[in-house]
Design an enzyme around this catalytic site. Structure first.
Site, short mmCIF file in Angstrom:
data_model
loop_
_atom_site.label_atom_id
_atom_site.label_comp_id
_atom_site.label_asym_id
_atom_site.label_seq_id
_atom_site.Cartn_x
_atom_site.Cartn_y
_atom_site.Cartn_z
N THR A 20 -0.19 4.62 1.49
CA THR A 20 -0.37 5.37 2.73
C THR A 20 0.01 4.52 3.93
O THR A 20 -0.48 3.41 4.11
CB THR A 20 -1.83 5.83 2.86
OG1 THR A 20 -2.20 6.52 1.68
CG2 THR A 20 -2.00 6.72 4.07
N ASP A 34 -1.75 -1.54 6.18
CA ASP A 34 -2.04 -1.16 7.56
C ASP A 34 -3.51 -0.88 7.80
O ASP A 34 -3.93 -0.74 8.95
CB ASP A 34 -1.23 0.07 7.95
CG ASP A 34 -1.62 1.31 7.15
OD1 ASP A 34 -2.22 1.14 6.07
OD2 ASP A 34 -1.31 2.43 7.60
N ASP A 85 0.85 -1.18 0.00
CA ASP A 85 0.00 0.00 0.00
C ASP A 85 0.89 1.24 0.00
O ASP A 85 2.09 1.15 0.29
CB ASP A 85 -0.90 -0.02 1.24
CG ASP A 85 -2.00 1.01 1.16
OD1 ASP A 85 -2.27 1.51 0.07
OD2 ASP A 85 -2.58 1.32 2.22
#
Length: 806
Positions: free
Chosen positions: A326, A563, A324
């Protein structure tokens, strides 16, 4: 989905839901055994560790062989049992060290549910939740027990980890909620109705339904080899006993003393024990456990929690990392860089609208938290309806009662809320090309909680957020490129914005970001484009999972890092899931590896540790299996020609310790950066079988040459065979130890030095029953060993060339 078979959920007890349980009620439920007594996910207990290392198949075999020697003597022939004792103790100590590390890190990583008790919200351990507790739950959090929803604010729950259904379920008061499900939008309260092993996810885990562990090719391959060896021990042992008893192969131990039983049966058993001890790869399973345990401890020092030990091995085999953006490539926090007002004629200021939306959001994500920080003074407008943000729809909103009446506002992705050809979308695309995140604030035509929301939207402002790229992200990407591991950035953000961040980090292929909404529907074409692309934007949670699946179907071993709650499905699908420690509890719970310090740069260390474990265990397996093969070769030839077995058990102990046993401990823990490849068993046997066959034939050749037709071998004859086998197998050790560094050469030199001490010191000769008084026989042993070493080297070179060609 309901798990109550059509029945109503258990009725709520009489309690004040605003206050939750009282301390006295909690104590009553704990005393009644109604606590959430689920085991902590940190490995085996101390008792299980001791039993697992003590009561093994190999220890049982060695114990039987030692019992035979304890009866017939002499005791120095039972020296091999001490090796097992030391191995077992070392294995227990190392695994206990790993357990302490895991327990400490698991406490840091453990979810802390928020429960209402005595009118206040308190954080408790998962095991401290009791029946009827009222539990708060918000976006990204996972239900730790089964329950019934008490109150909900746009609460949407994903039960795909339990049921396989990927569509989020809107939960209202009275609806059941299952442990293991996680919140994708909104927030709420639920009352615990089933805790501990009665909870749904706990029962699934016990049934091994959807919660399978990482597969370890290393362990399964070694288990398969050990099963084969176990079955081969029976016929080879029987052949040797028969030949020693009935084909004239028995001979009395010339070094026998008091307490030693002599005779045909005792001599046959002594020779058989010597052969079988060498056939058993006694240290192989132990060294695998030690290598994994040491890896856990090393990674623990880097704040990396390995929730499943074979994950270290799995990450070493990875050739594609999907990450990912971010929170992984960029820092977690955001800040509002600019608000571009598009419609200044509105009745309410943009600042007031943004502040009101942030205040109304029951579980703000990072973007909304940044907006709340920038606009802390919210007007006191009553909230009529709320639509929490979800990764599927890419927007959130609220219907508020302003002085001018009800107004509906939404904020989210410009390319979702506005037409793709509109000037607003084009402006947002241009801003996003600089690596910034852009949100569109708009007036909605419908109440935000209705099915057809948001309806027709009118743009009000563009909110520009900026994130800082992690300082270590570029170096981490370069490491993976050097290691032939392909990195794919898979993000829910605008593809142009994701591409800009990837370009800043120097990721190849970042100049051509792909909007995942345009990927083909056909599975084959979809997987092909995913394999070719490097940067993807506007990826939904289901798309992330499909991307991982498509790469796996095309033969890749995939690691997924993330996350957020939008990464959970992909983390679970990937071969190895890696979550950030500050990420959502749901992401951490399904990942095999958790980076507790949120450092993406820790991942190369995990990969390197896995490669060290895999590569070194493969080397060690080569050594132990070479020993097994040469022992079987010698047993077969000696049994068929009907001569006495050339070794006493103490000879086998000496050879095994110097050529394989001691060196393997050092090699198992040495640095090793070679990428793990599938086919562990086949590659190991490619060297072990020919090397073992040549070594065994060389030992028997020396034996027959020095025996020279005599019926009874002398200690000098046996010593010549020891020299041949030690010299040949030390050469195999040199071949396996490549690439050479000073300490490996020193290690082999030290083993040769210890052999010379045993051969030529009076104490060594007396203890190990060696005789170097006939130089001609020693020279014969060395010449045969030299020929065998040459042949093994040629076979290895030819095999390497064939492998390179293939």
């Amino acid at each position: 989905m309901s798990d109550y078979n059509g029945r109503q959920p258990p009725a709520a007890p009489v309690l004040d839901k605003a206050r939750g349980l009282s301390s006295a009620e909690v104590a009553e439920r704990i005393a009644a055994g109604q606590a959430n007594d689920v085991p902590v996910r940190s490995g085996r207990t101390v008792g299980q560790i001791v039993r697992a290392n003590l009561f093994t198949r190999i220890n049982a075999m060695v114990a039987v062989l030692f019992a035979i020697i304890a009866v017939i003597g002499p005791l120095q022939d039972g020296l091999f049992a001490l090796v097992i004792v030391f191995n077992t103790l070392i294995g227990i100590v190392q695994e206990l060290r790993a357990k302490r590390t895991l327990d400490r890190l698991a406490i840091v990583n453990a979810a802390r549910p928020r429960v209402l008790r005595d009118g206040a919200t308190v954080d408790v351990a998962t095991q401290e939740v009791v029946m009827d507790d009222v539990i708060e739950i918000g976006q990204g959090e996972q239900a730790v027990v089964d329950g019934v929803v008490v109150s909900a604010s746009a609460l949407e729950v994903d039960e795909s980890l339990l049921t396989g259904e990927s569509d989020p379920v809107l939960k209202r008061p009275g609806d059941p909620i299952l442990s293991g499900s996680f919140v994708v939008a909104g927030s709420g309260l639920f009352r615990a109705t089933r805790v501990g092993r009665a909870a749904y996810a706990a029962r699934l885990a016990e049934e091994a339904s959807r919660f399978g562990l990482v597969r370890s090719e290393l362990r399964s391959g070694v288990d398969r080899i050990l099963r084969i060896i176990t079955w081969l021990l029976l016929p080879t042992g029987a052949l040797l006993i028969y030949s020693q008893l009935f084909l004239g192969g028995h001979v009395t131990d010339a070094t026998s003393s008091g307490g030693t039983i002599s005779g045909p049966l005792a001599d046959a058993l002594r020779g058989t024990v010597a052969a079988l001890v060498s056939m058993i790869p006694e240290g192989l399973v132990l060294l695998i456990s030690i290598a994994f345990a040491v890896g856990v401890v090393r990674l623990g020092r880097r704040h990396c929690l390995v929730q499943e030990l074979p994950a270290i091995e799995g990450l070493a085999r990875v050739d594609v990392v999907c990450t990912d953006k971010t929170g992984t490539l960029t820092e977690n926090g955001m800040r509002v860089a600019e608000v571009r007002v598009l419609d200044p004629t509105g009745a309410h200021s943009v600042d007031d609208i943004l502040a009101a939306l942030a205040a109304a959001d029951p579980s703000p994500n990072r973007s909304m938290a940044a907006i709340a920080e920038a606009h802390p003074s919210a007007p006191t407008w009553p909230v009529v309806a709320v639509a929490a943000f979800s990764s599927a729809r890419k927007w959130s909103g609220a219907t508020l009662k302003t002085p001018d009446g009800e107004r509906h506002w939404v904020i989210g992705a410009p390319d979702v809320l506005a037409p793709p050809t509109s000037p607003v979308a084009a402006d947002a695309e241009r801003i996003g090309a600089a690596g910034l995140r852009v949100l569109l604030l708009a007036r909605a035509g419908e109440r935000v909680d209705r099915e057809n929301a948001p309806g027709e939207v009118a743009p009000v402002a563009l909110v520009v957020l900026e994130q800082r790229v992690r300082d270590d992200a570029a170096a981490t990407l370069r490491y993976f490129a050097d290691q032939d591991v392909e990195v794919k950035v898979v993000s829910g953000d605008n593809a142009t914005s994701v591409g800009a961040v990837a370009r800043e980090l120097g990721l190849p292929g970042a100049d051509a970001p792909v909007d995942a909404r345009g990927l083909p529907e056909d599975d084959g074409d979809f997987a092909a484009q995913v394999e070719q692309g490097r940067v993807f934007g506007r990826v939904s949670p289901e798309h992330k999972r499909s991307m991982v699946t498509g790469l796996q179907e095309r033969g890749h071993t995939v690691a997924m890092t993330g996350d957020g709650v939008n990464d959970v499905l992909a983390l679970k699908q990937a071969d190895i899931g890696v979550a950030m420690g500050s990420g959502s509890p749901a992401a951490r719970s399904v990942a095999q590896i958790v980076l507790l310090d949120d450092r993406f740069a820790t991942l190369p260390h995990v990969v390197a540790e896995g490669r060290r474990v895999i590569g070194n265990i493969e080397r060690v397996a080569n050594l132990f299996l070479t020993k097994t093969v040469y022992s079987m070769t010698m047993v077969t030839i000696v049994g068929l020609i009907g001569v006495a077995y050339p070794f006493f058990p103490r000879h086998a102990t000496l050879i095994n310790a110097l050529t394989f046993g001691i060196p393997s401990f050092f090699l198992a823990l040495a640095p090793n950066g070679e990428r793990a490849r599938p086919g562990f068993v086949g590659r190991t046997l490619r060297l072990a079988v020919p090397a073992g066959l040549v070594s065994g034939i060389a030992a028997v050749t020396t034996y027959l040459l020095v025996l020279d037709g005599a019926a009874t071998p002398t200690l000098a004859d046996r010593t010549a065979v020891v020299v041949t086998l030690c010299a040949t197998t030390l050469w195999v050790l040199l071949l396996v130890a490549k690439p050479y560094v000073w300490w490996k050469v020193a290690l082999v030199g030290a083993m040769a030095g210890l052999l010379l001490v045993a051969l030529f010191s009076p104490a060594g000769q007396a203890f190990f029953a060696l005789d170097t008084g006939d130089p001609a026989k020693l020279v014969t042993g060395l010449v045969v060993a030299g020929a065998a070493a040459t042949l093994i080297t040629v076979i290895r070179l030819v095999d390497d060339r064939l492998l390179r060609r293939s």
